[in-house]
Design an enzyme around this catalytic site. Structure first.
Site, PDB file in Angstrom:
ATOM      1  N   PHE A 106      -7.870  -3.767   8.810  1.00 16.83           N
ATOM      2  CA  PHE A 106      -7.296  -3.728   7.468  1.00 16.83           C
ATOM      3  C   PHE A 106      -5.857  -3.240   7.558  1.00 16.83           C
ATOM      4  CE2 PHE A 106     -11.843  -3.852   6.181  1.00 16.83           C
ATOM      5  CZ  PHE A 106     -11.771  -4.984   5.394  1.00 16.83           C
ATOM      6  N   SER A 107      -5.467  -2.241   6.775  1.00 15.27           N
ATOM      7  CA  SER A 107      -4.044  -1.922   6.662  1.00 15.27           C
ATOM      8  C   SER A 107      -3.444  -1.151   7.828  1.00 15.27           C
ATOM      9  CB  SER A 107      -3.767  -1.177   5.351  1.00 15.27           C
ATOM     10  OG  SER A 107      -3.929  -2.056   4.263  1.00 15.27           O
TER      11      SER A 107
END
Length: 394
Positions: A106-107
């Protein structure tokens, strides 16, 4: 699709429980991806050492006494690891993960993309104070007109964009649809990531308060591809992944035009997160001795800009990090710069304590995208580990 895909999984639900524990470890088996090659160089060795980290006491949220092991067990952990002075003192896999399993970051992906920006900046290919339109002229036709590369690195553009997955009309949903990571809600919607970015509009002055926007990293990725003359999988391989001594190839989800989901689409194995995080301990030098990003880039990241902390404090969102800062797509949760975080939703984290010389990583399958209690408990657990390890030799 892999034959082991769970029954009932679909584009509607693949990133949600109960399917997410499988899909976070099998993105390449479900949606199109491109390989980020580790190259042919040596793997950076993390010598094994043992320390009873799981029993270290932790004061959890609301003052509840717990332990590092209990925090990991209660936060949907798929794998966690800790390195102290370059030696791996903990490495544990849960939830079906193994040493070479690629897990969706993800981020945390944002921090990897920022390292590519840093390398290109060091090579003179990207000017941080230049307008984004210098690299991507098409951005003059959307809200990014007038924004600088620096505004994007620090999430301080004035773009109207929400990452709130719980809000049905948040722009993040349209972004996912443009990538092919979610069913299209309208046939008229943008068909690719770049098409989506060109629909964004400005709501306030560029260079204002910090406001978390995933789209900033997607524009940065576009700029990198123009400035570097290659698509991101090849560019990140050349400038980052082949230089940190990665154990495994990484990969990135791509749309139908081959554009990567730069803000959250990279998957990598657990110990390679340790290898990347070590750059923040070693002034940008990898564990194999290569200067991956410039010394000045790391120094700028740690020091922040003259008003970085004020901009962070002025954020319209509750960052859960009083006195903290965001710089070059990484987080500083405390008033100082000793602790650096790369974070992704559902419990992904790289933790660096520069004073203690500790790098830790956690990959997870939390059902709540942004559970603040799980985040704070994980942060406290790694703080306790760093304190304990530093105390051994202090």
């Amino acid at each position: 699709m892999s034959v082991s895909a769970p029954a009932g999984i679909s584009l509607d639900n693949w990133l949600s429980a109960p399917y997410s524990q499988w899909s976070f470890q099998h993105v390449e088996d479900f949606v199109p991806t491109a390989v980020i090659s580790r190259g042919t160089g040596p793997v950076a060795v993390l010598p094994a050492a043992t320390a009873p980290l799981a029993e270290i006491p932790v004061t959890g949220t609301e003052g509840v006494a717990t332990t590092v092991g209990a925090v990991m067990a209660s936060t949907a952990t798929d794998g966690w690891a800790v390195a102290y002075r370059g030696s791996l003192v903990a490495e544990e896999y849960l939830g079906g993960m193994a040493t070479q399993t690629r897990h969706l970051l993800f981020s945390v992906s944002k921090s990897l993309v920022a390292a590519v920006v840093g390398a290109l900046h060091g090579a003179g290919a990207i000017e941080l104070d230049a307008p984004v339109t210098k690299y991507v002229p098409a951005l003059a036709n959307c809200g990014y007109d007038g924004a600088t590369v620096r505004n994007l690195l620090d999430m301080r553009s004035g773009i109207a964009f929400s990452d709130n997955y719980l809000h049905p009309t948040a722009e993040i949903h349209v972004l996912d649809e443009s990538m092919g990571w979610a069913p299209r809600s309208s046939p008229e919607g943008p068909a690719t990531l770049r098409d989506f970015l060109l629909t964004l509009r400005q709501k306030s002055a560029h260079g204002g308060p910090f406001e978390y926007r995933s789209c900033e990293t997607d524009v940065l990725g576009w700029i990198c591809e123009v400035a570097g003359g290659q698509r991101m999988p090849e560019l990140m391989s050349e400038l980052l992944w082949s230089r940190i001594g990665a154990q495994c190839d990484a990969n990135i989800g791509v749309d139908k035009d081959g554009t990567g989901l730069f803000d959250g689409g990279i998957s990598a194995c657990l110990t390679d997160m340790i290898r990347f995080g070590s750059l923040f301990l070693r002034d940008g030098v990898s564990l194999t001795g290569q200067q991956v990003v410039p010394v000045a880039w790391i120094a700028d990241t740690l020091d922040g800009g003259p008003d970085s902390r004020q901009a962070f404090a002025a954020s319209p969102d509750d960052t859960q990090m009083p006195g903290g800062m965001y710089r070059n797509q990484v987080w500083f949760p405390y008033p100082g710069s000793n602790v650096v975080l790369c974070q992704g939703m559902c419990g992904q984290m790289i933790y660096v304590d520069r004073t203690a010389e500790v790098v830790a990583a956690k990959l997870s399958a939390q059902s709540d995208a942004g559970d603040p209690q799980m985040l704070l408990d994980t942060l406290r657990a790694f703080d306790a580990v760093a304190h304990e390890l530093a105390g051994i030799t202090s």
